[in-house]
Design a protein around this motif. Structure first.
Motif, PDB file in Angstrom:
ATOM      1  N   THR A  91       0.679  -0.869  -0.161  1.00 34.78           N
ATOM      2  CA  THR A  91       0.086  -0.359   0.045  1.00 34.78           C
ATOM      3  C   THR A  91       0.395   1.092   0.575  1.00 34.78           C
ATOM      4  N   THR A  92       2.414   1.838   0.049  1.00 39.00           N
ATOM      5  CA  THR A  92       2.794   2.205  -0.143  1.00 39.00           C
ATOM      6  C   THR A  92       2.687   2.650  -1.391  1.00 39.00           C
ATOM      7  N   VAL A  93       2.441   4.044  -1.423  1.00 44.10           N
ATOM      8  CA  VAL A  93       2.159   5.307  -3.184  1.00 44.10           C
ATOM      9  C   VAL A  93       4.193   5.419  -3.196  1.00 44.10           C
ATOM     10  N   LEU A  94       3.786   5.375  -4.144  1.00 43.61           N
ATOM     11  CA  LEU A  94       5.897   6.218  -4.545  1.00 43.61           C
ATOM     12  C   LEU A  94       5.610   6.932  -5.876  1.00 43.61           C
ATOM     13  N   ALA A  95       4.305   7.101  -6.391  1.00 36.98           N
ATOM     14  CA  ALA A  95       4.040   7.985  -7.133  1.00 36.98           C
ATOM     15  C   ALA A  95       2.943   8.004  -7.501  1.00 36.98           C
ATOM     16  N   SER A  96       2.124   9.299  -7.642  1.00 36.25           N
ATOM     17  CA  SER A  96       0.675   9.637  -7.820  1.00 36.25           C
ATOM     18  C   SER A  96       0.533  10.192  -9.657  1.00 36.25           C
ATOM     19  N   VAL A  97       0.431   9.473 -10.519  1.00 36.21           N
ATOM     20  CA  VAL A  97       0.417   9.808 -12.027  1.00 36.21           C
ATOM     21  C   VAL A  97      -0.979   9.665 -12.213  1.00 36.21           C
ATOM     22  N   VAL A  98      -0.947  11.011 -13.939  1.00 38.36           N
ATOM     23  CA  VAL A  98      -2.139  11.595 -14.259  1.00 38.36           C
ATOM     24  C   VAL A  98      -1.748  11.338 -16.047  1.00 38.36           C
ATOM     25  N   MET A  99      -2.175  10.031 -16.534  1.00 40.78           N
ATOM     26  CA  MET A  99      -1.643  10.525 -17.961  1.00 40.78           C
ATOM     27  C   MET A  99      -3.234  10.511 -19.055  1.00 40.78           C
ATOM     28  N   GLN A 100      -2.097  10.896 -19.958  1.00 43.54           N
ATOM     29  CA  GLN A 100      -3.394  11.027 -21.320  1.00 43.54           C
ATOM     30  C   GLN A 100      -3.143   9.489 -22.062  1.00 43.54           C
ATOM     31  N   GLY A 101      -4.463   8.405 -22.748  1.00 45.86           N
ATOM     32  CA  GLY A 101      -4.004   7.691 -23.324  1.00 45.86           C
ATOM     33  C   GLY A 101      -5.667   7.291 -23.813  1.00 45.86           C
ATOM     34  N   ARG A 102      -5.011   5.519 -24.188  1.00 47.07           N
ATOM     35  CA  ARG A 102      -6.246   5.256 -24.725  1.00 47.07           C
ATOM     36  C   ARG A 102      -6.734   4.136 -24.283  1.00 47.07           C
ATOM     37  N   VAL A 103      -7.613   3.558 -24.319  1.00 49.86           N
ATOM     38  CA  VAL A 103      -7.906   2.209 -23.674  1.00 49.86           C
ATOM     39  C   VAL A 103      -7.631   0.916 -24.555  1.00 49.86           C
ATOM     40  N   ALA A 104      -6.693   0.075 -24.320  1.00 55.01           N
ATOM     41  CA  ALA A 104      -5.989  -0.826 -24.890  1.00 55.01           C
ATOM     42  C   ALA A 104      -6.814  -1.792 -25.108  1.00 55.01           C
ATOM     43  N   SER A 105      -7.395  -2.138 -23.608  1.00 52.44           N
ATOM     44  CA  SER A 105      -8.287  -3.903 -23.257  1.00 52.44           C
ATOM     45  C   SER A 105      -8.760  -3.740 -22.095  1.00 52.44           C
ATOM     46  N   VAL A 106      -9.899  -3.743 -21.406  1.00 51.46           N
ATOM     47  CA  VAL A 106     -10.410  -4.134 -20.292  1.00 51.46           C
ATOM     48  C   VAL A 106     -11.162  -5.341 -19.606  1.00 51.46           C
ATOM     49  N   GLY A 107     -10.328  -5.556 -18.360  1.00 55.95           N
ATOM     50  CA  GLY A 107     -10.352  -6.732 -17.813  1.00 55.95           C
ATOM     51  C   GLY A 107     -11.939  -6.651 -16.743  1.00 55.95           C
ATOM     52  N   LYS A 108     -12.084  -8.137 -15.824  1.00 56.61           N
ATOM     53  CA  LYS A 108     -13.237  -7.682 -14.879  1.00 56.61           C
ATOM     54  C   LYS A 108     -12.850  -6.909 -14.148  1.00 56.61           C
ATOM     55  N   ASP A 109     -11.486  -6.541 -13.799  1.00 49.72           N
ATOM     56  CA  ASP A 109     -10.798  -5.661 -12.134  1.00 49.72           C
ATOM     57  C   ASP A 109      -9.897  -5.207 -12.757  1.00 49.72           C
ATOM     58  N   HIS A 110      -9.662  -4.796 -14.358  1.00 50.30           N
ATOM     59  CA  HIS A 110      -8.541  -3.953 -14.577  1.00 50.30           C
ATOM     60  C   HIS A 110      -8.654  -3.333 -15.712  1.00 50.30           C
ATOM     61  N   VAL A 111      -7.746  -1.863 -16.177  1.00 52.71           N
ATOM     62  CA  VAL A 111      -8.230  -1.166 -17.157  1.00 52.71           C
ATOM     63  C   VAL A 111      -6.864  -1.451 -18.045  1.00 52.71           C
ATOM     64  N   VAL A 112      -7.035  -1.205 -19.057  1.00 51.51           N
ATOM     65  CA  VAL A 112      -5.391  -1.738 -19.891  1.00 51.51           C
ATOM     66  C   VAL A 112      -4.628  -0.475 -21.013  1.00 51.51           C
ATOM     67  N   VAL A 113      -4.466   0.583 -20.125  1.00 53.67           N
ATOM     68  CA  VAL A 113      -4.459   2.341 -21.112  1.00 53.67           C
ATOM     69  C   VAL A 113      -3.393   2.494 -21.474  1.00 53.67           C
ATOM     70  N   ARG A 114      -3.135   2.686 -23.154  1.00 53.83           N
ATOM     71  CA  ARG A 114      -1.589   2.673 -23.701  1.00 53.83           C
ATOM     72  C   ARG A 114      -1.674   4.802 -23.529  1.00 53.83           C
ATOM     73  N   ASP A 115      -0.751   5.135 -22.916  1.00 55.93           N
ATOM     74  CA  ASP A 115       0.149   5.984 -22.752  1.00 55.93           C
ATOM     75  C   ASP A 115       0.458   7.054 -24.171  1.00 55.93           C
ATOM     76  N   ALA A 116      -0.807   8.263 -24.491  1.00 51.13           N
ATOM     77  CA  ALA A 116      -0.269   8.714 -25.525  1.00 51.13           C
ATOM     78  C   ALA A 116       0.893   9.160 -25.725  1.00 51.13           C
ATOM     79  N   GLU A 117       1.450   9.869 -24.256  1.00 52.23           N
ATOM     80  CA  GLU A 117       3.088  10.178 -25.495  1.00 52.23           C
ATOM     81  C   GLU A 117       4.111   9.291 -25.744  1.00 52.23           C
ATOM     82  N   SER A 118       4.187   8.344 -24.799  1.00 55.66           N
ATOM     83  CA  SER A 118       5.210   7.443 -24.783  1.00 55.66           C
ATOM     84  C   SER A 118       4.803   5.592 -25.194  1.00 55.66           C
TER      85      SER A 118
END
Length: 175
Positions: A91-118
């Protein structure tokens, strides 16, 4: 706040802070049309440099956490010595990130996002506290379709997992 050049009378101010190595992490803003045009072109470059610097910093922190885990000791100020097993690295948070991207796929308990920049993909775990919205209305992860532009906020945890805190979809902006 800024300094004034006695020869030109133009003011300038430096945006950003200096890194521990002394390299500036932000860009400089100063008067003059030519400098303004150069700064606007360089602004994107400075942003990319800042993102690269932050990614390097996260990698260094990950390496430090892994070293502490192997050694079984922590570092810090006064008080009792703690071992790595005493810390809840899950539960130790190393970083909080905000990014722009597109949904690559969706699962029951996760969403895979492709970063628009990298172009990197991030497997974002979705919990009951994750706020997911599309056009201002709450939706379930399964209502996000592949290719949908999103803004994702997530916490990068010491154990390497990424937990989404908010995903905002913009379905009307599909390409």
């Amino acid at each position: 706040m800024g300094t004034q050049s006695p020869a030109t009378g133009q003011g300038s101010s430096t945006a950003g802070r200096e890194s521990p190595a002394g390299a500036p992490t932000g860009g400089a803003v100063s008067g003059g049309a030519a400098e303004t045009q150069a700064a606007s072109g360089a602004g994107h470059e400075n942003l990319e440099q800042e993102v690269a610097r932050l990614r390097d910093q996260v990698q260094r922190l990950e390496a430090e956490v892994n070293t502490l885990r192997r050694e079984g000791t922590g570092t810090g100020g006064s008080g009792t010595q703690a071992t790595a097993s005493d810390a809840d690295t899950g539960t130790t948070v190393l970083a909080s990130v905000v990014m722009q991207g597109r949904v690559a796929s969706v699962g029951k308990d996760h969403v895979v996002v492709r970063d628009a920049e990298s172009g990197d993909t991030f497997n974002l775990f979705v919990t009951n506290t994750t706020r997911i919205s599309a056009n201002g209305k709450r939706v379930s992860p399964q209502q996000l379709s592949e290719g949908t532009p999103v803004q994702a906020a997530f916490n990068y945890i010491a154990d390497g997992d990424t937990y989404a805190t908010q995903i905002r979809a913009y379905p009307g902006r599909r390409r």
